[in-house]
Design an enzyme around this catalytic site. Structure first.
Site, PDB file in Angstrom:
ATOM      1  N   SER A 102      59.489  -1.214   6.979  1.00 19.52           N
ATOM      2  CA  SER A 102      58.291  -0.576   6.451  1.00 19.52           C
ATOM      3  C   SER A 102      57.099  -1.536   6.429  1.00 19.52           C
ATOM      4  CB  SER A 102      58.587   0.001   5.061  1.00 19.52           C
ATOM      5  OG  SER A 102      57.534   0.804   4.603  1.00 19.52           O
ATOM      6  N   ASP A 241      51.051   2.272   7.378  1.00 23.89           N
ATOM      7  CA  ASP A 241      51.846   1.050   7.305  1.00 23.89           C
ATOM      8  C   ASP A 241      52.730   0.937   8.545  1.00 23.89           C
ATOM      9  OD1 ASP A 241      53.732   2.982   6.700  1.00 23.89           O
ATOM     10  OD2 ASP A 241      54.699   1.813   5.128  1.00 23.89           O
ATOM     11  N   ASP A 243      55.754   1.510   9.433  1.00 27.10           N
ATOM     12  CA  ASP A 243      56.628   2.590   9.918  1.00 27.10           C
ATOM     13  C   ASP A 243      56.009   3.967   9.746  1.00 27.10           C
ATOM     14  OD1 ASP A 243      56.952   2.738   7.128  1.00 27.10           O
ATOM     15  OD2 ASP A 243      59.002   3.470   7.303  1.00 27.10           O
ATOM     16  N   ASP A 245      55.008   5.808   7.139  1.00 25.20           N
ATOM     17  CA  ASP A 245      55.270   6.755   6.048  1.00 25.20           C
ATOM     18  C   ASP A 245      54.296   6.596   4.887  1.00 25.20           C
ATOM     19  OD1 ASP A 245      56.242   4.419   4.923  1.00 25.20           O
ATOM     20  OD2 ASP A 245      58.184   5.252   4.341  1.00 25.20           O
TER      21      ASP A 245
END
Length: 445
Positions: A102, A241, A243, A245
């Site tokens: 992430s 960000d 990833d 999400d």
């Protein structure tokens, strides 16, 4: 229920080559997951990843383990986490696996699973996988080995999915948008989505090299996008960000619009259209300003523990649709099964177009209160959360703040730290109160 030893609240995560994040464990995890998932009907799994250099390593290890357990594997390459959730459903796979840490730096990585409906894997299934990890790895017969294929059109499928959340009768024509992809998994997705909806897009953080994910860009580092919005005279900025999400936004004056304000925009828009079901779920860290602004609109608001998993639990418990965190995890269960930064941005832009309003106008009636967070170390066996001295200091501050303030004390889960959060109307007073409580913690013997 038995406690998980291997999986955390959001899969596993850590420094590459240490602890749980080793190729050996990834191979064994793929095999163990394959053993459990093969008990169901569909014998295929999707694997996506972000842009970290270690993604190749873990992708290969996982696919080998899954194949050894007899499951077919579909590799979709660098794709946002919510894209894996969506494609798991559309390809009718038994599970989706995301290789990502992430918002963490490139030297970390992680592995998490989605169920076949695109939701987080149930705790019970994770426990079954953990039980298989204790067994010796054995390979199925050669004719039963899983096949591995690469899916070439995954990005195009997800781009069309994202665009489908924007009203067909609207367009972003005339808007100039800065899009920050954090050198992460959205680098080849997000700019195309907003361009194809009609916007003029200035992309930053869109040149990943395996080592620069989240490095001074993205939703956890907003300096560059704020500067770019001002320099380019853009209407707004959207920061994702690593990833994809999380989302943070920037208005045309360079002010950051965080997850709390995005939740407010979405809730207000849903209420005006008569489609708001129930209220909004925030977290213990959500700004009191969000609570007060929603109260003024008679929109119920409840707080979960910190973490999108807990936000989801309360949404399901109340049968509500909208929730999230001030960090930018935004859940709208009418538009997906997990946090999706691109889709959340599209929903905000749709609200702007419907109401013919700017970001400034949509956030005019929510006043974020000054919030100060102090991390203070405590020693020995003294638990500051039960200390009479600390609790007395907390009560004293709460009395001074009244209904226009809030105090939150949270212990770190990994080290002897107490997080002291105070918010209220005046920055100077809030800062003083936070340090007053922190001093009480330091004085514990």
């Amino acid at each position: 229920m038995k406690q998980r030893q291997f999986f955390g609240t959001d899969g596993i995560r850590g420094k590459v080559g240490a602890g749980k994040m080793t190729p050996e464990l990834a191979l064994k995890l793929g095999w163990a997951a394959g053993r459990v998932l093969s008990r169901s009907g569909t014998q295929k799994v999707i694997i996506g990843k972000d842009t970290r250099i270690s993604g190749y390593l873990f992708e290969s290890a996982l696919e080998a383990g899954l194949s050894a357990a007899g499951l077919d594997v579909m590799l979709i390459g660098p794709m946002p986490t919510p894209a894996v959730a969506y494609l798991t459903r559309t390809f009718r796979a038994e599970a989706g696996i995301v290789i990502s840490a992430s918002h963490n730096p490139y030297y970390d990585n992680g592995i998490k699973f989605f169920a076949n409906d695109g939701s987080k894997l149930d705790d019970e299934v994770e426990l079954e996988i953990e039980a298989e990890l204790d067994k010796p790895l054995t390979c199925v017969e050669s004719h039963e080995l899983g096949k591995v294929v690469r899916i070439d059109d995954a990005a195009g499928r997800y781009i069309e999915y994202c665009k489908g959340h924007f009203p067909a009768e609207q367009t972003l024509s005339g808007l100039k948008i800065v899009v920050d992809c954090a050198h992460g998994a959205t680098y080849h997705i997000a700019p195309s989505v907003f361009k194809e909806l009609g916007a003029e897009v200035i992309a930053i953080g869109d040149k990943p090299n395996g080592l620069n994910i989240n490095d001074k860009v993205g939703a956890t580092s907003m300096g560059q996008i704020c500067e770019t919005v001002l320099a380019e005279n853009a209407d707004l900025g959207i920061a994702l960000d690593g990833d994809g999400d999380r989302i943070m936004m920037v208005n045309r004056h360079g002010r950051v619009i965080d997850g709390d304000e995005i939740l407010y925009i979405l809730a207000c828009d849903a209420q005006k259209r008569g489609v708001l079901r129930g209220g909004v779920v925030g977290t213990l860290m959500s700004n009191l300003g969000l609570d007060l602004a929603l109260q003024a609109l008679d929109i119920p608001f409840v707080r979960s523990k910190v973490g999108d998993r807990y936000v989801m639990e309360l949404l399901k418990e109340h049968d509500w649709r909208i929730g999230g965190e001030n960090s930018g995890h935004i859940l709208n269960l009418d538009h997906g099964t997990t946090g999706d930064g691109i889709v959340a941005g599209i929903l905000v832009l749709a609200a702007m177009q419907r109401q013919n309003a700017t970001l400034e106008e949509l956030t005019a009636d929510i006043k974020m209160l000054p919030q100060v967070l102090v991390n203070v170390r405590f020693e020995g066996d003294n638990d500051p959360l039960v200390s009479e001295i600390v609790l007395a200091a907390k009560a004293e501050v709460e009395q001074k703040l009244g209904a226009r303030g809030r105090v939150l004390l949270r212990k770190s889960g990994t080290e002897p730290l107490l997080r002291v959060m105070v918010e209220g109307d005046e920055q100077e007073a809030v800062t003083e109160y936070a340090h007053y409580i922190a001093d009480a913690v330091r004085n514990l013997v």
